[in-house]
Design a protein around this motif. Structure first.
Motif, PDB file in Angstrom:
ATOM      1  N   ALA A 109       0.815  -1.313  -0.037  1.00  0.00           N
ATOM      2  CA  ALA A 109       0.117  -0.063   0.060  1.00  0.00           C
ATOM      3  C   ALA A 109       0.879   1.155   0.074  1.00  0.00           C
ATOM      4  N   ALA A 110       1.855   1.205   0.685  1.00  0.00           N
ATOM      5  CA  ALA A 110       2.857   2.331   0.777  1.00  0.00           C
ATOM      6  C   ALA A 110       3.456   2.597  -0.510  1.00  0.00           C
ATOM      7  N   GLN A 111       4.067   1.285  -1.108  1.00  0.00           N
ATOM      8  CA  GLN A 111       4.661   1.586  -2.695  1.00  0.00           C
ATOM      9  C   GLN A 111       3.485   2.216  -3.660  1.00  0.00           C
ATOM     10  N   LEU A 112       2.243   1.922  -3.447  1.00  0.00           N
ATOM     11  CA  LEU A 112       1.330   2.482  -4.419  1.00  0.00           C
ATOM     12  C   LEU A 112       1.062   3.973  -3.971  1.00  0.00           C
ATOM     13  N   LEU A 113       1.097   4.416  -2.758  1.00  0.00           N
ATOM     14  CA  LEU A 113       0.714   5.696  -2.392  1.00  0.00           C
ATOM     15  C   LEU A 113       1.890   6.524  -3.024  1.00  0.00           C
ATOM     16  N   ARG A 114       3.222   6.033  -2.851  1.00  0.00           N
ATOM     17  CA  ARG A 114       4.418   6.727  -3.255  1.00  0.00           C
ATOM     18  C   ARG A 114       4.210   6.813  -4.794  1.00  0.00           C
ATOM     19  N   LEU A 115       3.644   5.778  -5.534  1.00  0.00           N
ATOM     20  CA  LEU A 115       3.411   5.944  -6.853  1.00  0.00           C
ATOM     21  C   LEU A 115       2.505   7.047  -7.168  1.00  0.00           C
ATOM     22  N   LEU A 116       1.268   6.999  -6.475  1.00  0.00           N
ATOM     23  CA  LEU A 116       0.213   8.151  -6.545  1.00  0.00           C
ATOM     24  C   LEU A 116       0.808   9.671  -6.535  1.00  0.00           C
ATOM     25  N   GLY A 117       1.804   9.628  -5.610  1.00  0.00           N
ATOM     26  CA  GLY A 117       2.476  10.936  -5.401  1.00  0.00           C
ATOM     27  C   GLY A 117       3.136  11.223  -6.646  1.00  0.00           C
ATOM     28  N   GLN A 118       3.980  10.384  -7.135  1.00  0.00           N
ATOM     29  CA  GLN A 118       4.579  10.580  -8.178  1.00  0.00           C
ATOM     30  C   GLN A 118       4.038  11.211  -9.461  1.00  0.00           C
ATOM     31  N   HIS A 119       2.510  10.611  -9.415  1.00  0.00           N
ATOM     32  CA  HIS A 119       1.939  10.966 -10.707  1.00  0.00           C
ATOM     33  C   HIS A 119       0.678  11.899 -10.413  1.00  0.00           C
ATOM     34  N   HIS A 120       0.672  12.478  -9.247  1.00  0.00           N
ATOM     35  CA  HIS A 120      -0.556  13.190  -8.516  1.00  0.00           C
ATOM     36  C   HIS A 120      -1.041  14.253  -9.544  1.00  0.00           C
ATOM     37  N   VAL A 121      -0.194  15.031 -10.130  1.00  0.00           N
ATOM     38  CA  VAL A 121      -0.582  15.926 -10.999  1.00  0.00           C
ATOM     39  C   VAL A 121      -1.556  15.599 -11.915  1.00  0.00           C
ATOM     40  N   ASN A 122      -0.933  14.879 -12.782  1.00  0.00           N
ATOM     41  CA  ASN A 122      -1.690  14.419 -14.084  1.00  0.00           C
ATOM     42  C   ASN A 122      -2.661  12.994 -13.830  1.00  0.00           C
ATOM     43  N   GLY A 123      -2.506  12.262 -12.713  1.00  0.00           N
ATOM     44  CA  GLY A 123      -3.124  11.080 -12.381  1.00  0.00           C
ATOM     45  C   GLY A 123      -2.422   9.801 -13.024  1.00  0.00           C
ATOM     46  N   VAL A 124      -2.722   8.725 -12.687  1.00  0.00           N
ATOM     47  CA  VAL A 124      -2.309   7.531 -13.363  1.00  0.00           C
ATOM     48  C   VAL A 124      -3.224   6.385 -13.160  1.00  0.00           C
ATOM     49  N   SER A 140      24.148  37.150  -1.584  1.00  0.00           N
ATOM     50  CA  SER A 140      24.813  36.311  -2.371  1.00  0.00           C
ATOM     51  C   SER A 140      24.788  35.081  -1.566  1.00  0.00           C
ATOM     52  N   GLY A 141      25.049  33.757  -2.493  1.00  0.00           N
ATOM     53  CA  GLY A 141      24.862  32.434  -1.921  1.00  0.00           C
ATOM     54  C   GLY A 141      24.873  31.318  -2.722  1.00  0.00           C
ATOM     55  N   VAL A 142      24.470  30.016  -2.148  1.00  0.00           N
ATOM     56  CA  VAL A 142      24.494  28.937  -2.860  1.00  0.00           C
ATOM     57  C   VAL A 142      23.212  28.044  -2.526  1.00  0.00           C
ATOM     58  N   GLY A 143      22.822  27.278  -3.545  1.00  0.00           N
ATOM     59  CA  GLY A 143      21.795  26.508  -3.122  1.00  0.00           C
ATOM     60  C   GLY A 143      21.791  25.073  -3.716  1.00  0.00           C
ATOM     61  N   VAL A 144      21.849  24.018  -2.993  1.00  0.00           N
ATOM     62  CA  VAL A 144      21.853  22.643  -3.534  1.00  0.00           C
ATOM     63  C   VAL A 144      20.418  21.778  -3.177  1.00  0.00           C
ATOM     64  N   SER A 145      19.883  21.542  -4.262  1.00  0.00           N
ATOM     65  CA  SER A 145      18.456  20.711  -4.357  1.00  0.00           C
ATOM     66  C   SER A 145      18.814  19.195  -3.893  1.00  0.00           C
ATOM     67  N   PHE A 146      17.840  18.701  -3.384  1.00  0.00           N
ATOM     68  CA  PHE A 146      17.936  17.024  -3.121  1.00  0.00           C
ATOM     69  C   PHE A 146      16.319  16.581  -3.047  1.00  0.00           C
ATOM     70  N   PRO A 147      16.266  15.225  -3.474  1.00  0.00           N
ATOM     71  CA  PRO A 147      15.195  14.592  -3.388  1.00  0.00           C
ATOM     72  C   PRO A 147      14.636  14.685  -1.677  1.00  0.00           C
ATOM     73  N   MET A 148      13.394  14.677  -1.746  1.00  0.00           N
ATOM     74  CA  MET A 148      12.693  14.566  -0.474  1.00  0.00           C
ATOM     75  C   MET A 148      11.790  13.390  -0.665  1.00  0.00           C
ATOM     76  N   GLY A 149      11.951  12.395   0.234  1.00  0.00           N
ATOM     77  CA  GLY A 149      11.311  11.144  -0.015  1.00  0.00           C
ATOM     78  C   GLY A 149      11.015  10.840  -1.578  1.00  0.00           C
ATOM     79  N   SER A 150       9.914  10.200  -1.953  1.00  0.00           N
ATOM     80  CA  SER A 150       9.795   9.585  -3.058  1.00  0.00           C
ATOM     81  C   SER A 150       9.388  10.613  -4.252  1.00  0.00           C
ATOM     82  N   CYS A 151       8.728  11.649  -3.796  1.00  0.00           N
ATOM     83  CA  CYS A 151       8.040  12.423  -4.900  1.00  0.00           C
ATOM     84  C   CYS A 151       7.941  14.025  -4.766  1.00  0.00           C
ATOM     85  N   ALA A 152       9.042  14.456  -3.864  1.00  0.00           N
ATOM     86  CA  ALA A 152       9.169  15.789  -3.665  1.00  0.00           C
ATOM     87  C   ALA A 152      10.756  16.226  -3.583  1.00  0.00           C
ATOM     88  N   THR A 153      10.648  17.573  -3.798  1.00  0.00           N
ATOM     89  CA  THR A 153      11.996  18.089  -3.952  1.00  0.00           C
ATOM     90  C   THR A 153      12.344  19.238  -2.597  1.00  0.00           C
TER      91      THR A 153
END
Length: 266
Positions: free
Chosen positions: A25-40, A211-224
């Motif tokens: 169920a958690a696996q499918l929830l993560r997939l839903l999160g990754q495709h939330h905007v357009n649906g899956v 001035s400064g720097v910014g470094v992005s990284f993945p947050m969990g399975s579907c956020a940044t």
């Protein structure tokens, strides 16, 4: 079979089966999160998860009944539901990411002497979750805590914007052209920052005295999310950016599984 072993079996095996169902169920929830905007579709959920179609349907139907997912009756596509949104909203009252990153941010602020920002992407905006102060207190910097700003308006926020495909950046700017215009930030300038960020692998910008720097990284399975080190421009020689970005990455690696921009996920 000894009685003790007989009594253990019915307690152990259902627990294993139950844990497996939760994992699926958690696996499918993560997939839903990754495709939330357009649906899956159910077929895509089945193909990507590796589960059989019957199992996928049974679990996603349970998620719909629990309000964690919703199925569009016209398109038949699945997205996250209201209960998923409610859980995410409540978590923002005491963000787990801040608790996880706070020791690292304190260490990074001590090493650099500068302010360290933690921001997450929220749709078209960046949300500053925490600001760890450097050697010199700055009430203006601290005011950014819990503040929402358009993507690209803030150094770590530029790192988040650079993660988007070019066509999404164009659509994003078109949606908010008036607000960007009020702040004298045109699309060519924003795209120049994005292009530089992609080339360097981190954002480095000097503007409006900062001035400064910014470094992005993945947050969990579907956020940044992104870490930023920001100071007044006079304290940040341009050649110092690469060293600060490398230091930020080393700290990130101690907390999350960090992936270089453009590199395949490990």
């Amino acid at each position: 079979m000894p009685l003790s072993q007989q009594s253990q079996r019915p307690q152990t095996e259902p627990a294993v089966r139950g844990a497996q169902s939760i994992e699926r169920a958690a696996q499918l929830l993560r997939l839903l999160g990754q495709h939330h905007v357009n649906g899956v579709s159910l077929q895509t959920l089945t193909d990507v998860s590796g589960l059989d179609r019957t199992t996928t349907y049974r679990i996603v139907t349970a998620l719909v009944e629990a309000g964690l997912a919703v199925r569009n009756p016209q398109t038949k596509l699945y997205r996250l539901g209201v209960e998923s949104m409610a859980l995410g909203t409540v978590s923002m009252q005491a963000p787990p990411l801040v608790e996880q990153f706070l020791p690292m941010m304190k260490q990074l602020a001590r090493q650099t002497g500068e302010h360290v920002f933690l921001v997450v992407r929220s749709g078209d905006y960046s949300h500053c979750l925490h600001v760890e102060e450097g050697e010199t207190p700055s009430p203006e910097f601290v005011k950014n805590r819990n503040r929402m700003r358009l993507l690209g308006m803030g150094i770590p926020s530029i790192a988040l914007l650079a993660e988007l495909p070019d066509e999404e950046i164009s659509a994003h700017y078109a949606r908010h052209a008036n607000e960007y215009g009020h702040r004298n930030l045109d699309e060519p300038r924003l795209r120049r920052w994005v292009r530089q960020t992609r080339e360097l692998g981190y954002a480095q910008v000097a503007a409006q005295g900062l001035s400064g720097v910014g470094v992005s990284f993945p947050m969990g399975s579907c956020a940044t999310a992104a870490i930023g080190i920001v100071t007044v421009a006079s304290k940040m020689p341009r050649g110092h950016g690469a060293a600060l970005a490398a230091l930020s990455r080393r700290h990130l690696e101690s907390v999350v599984r960090y992936t270089e921009p453009g590199a395949p996920s490990r």
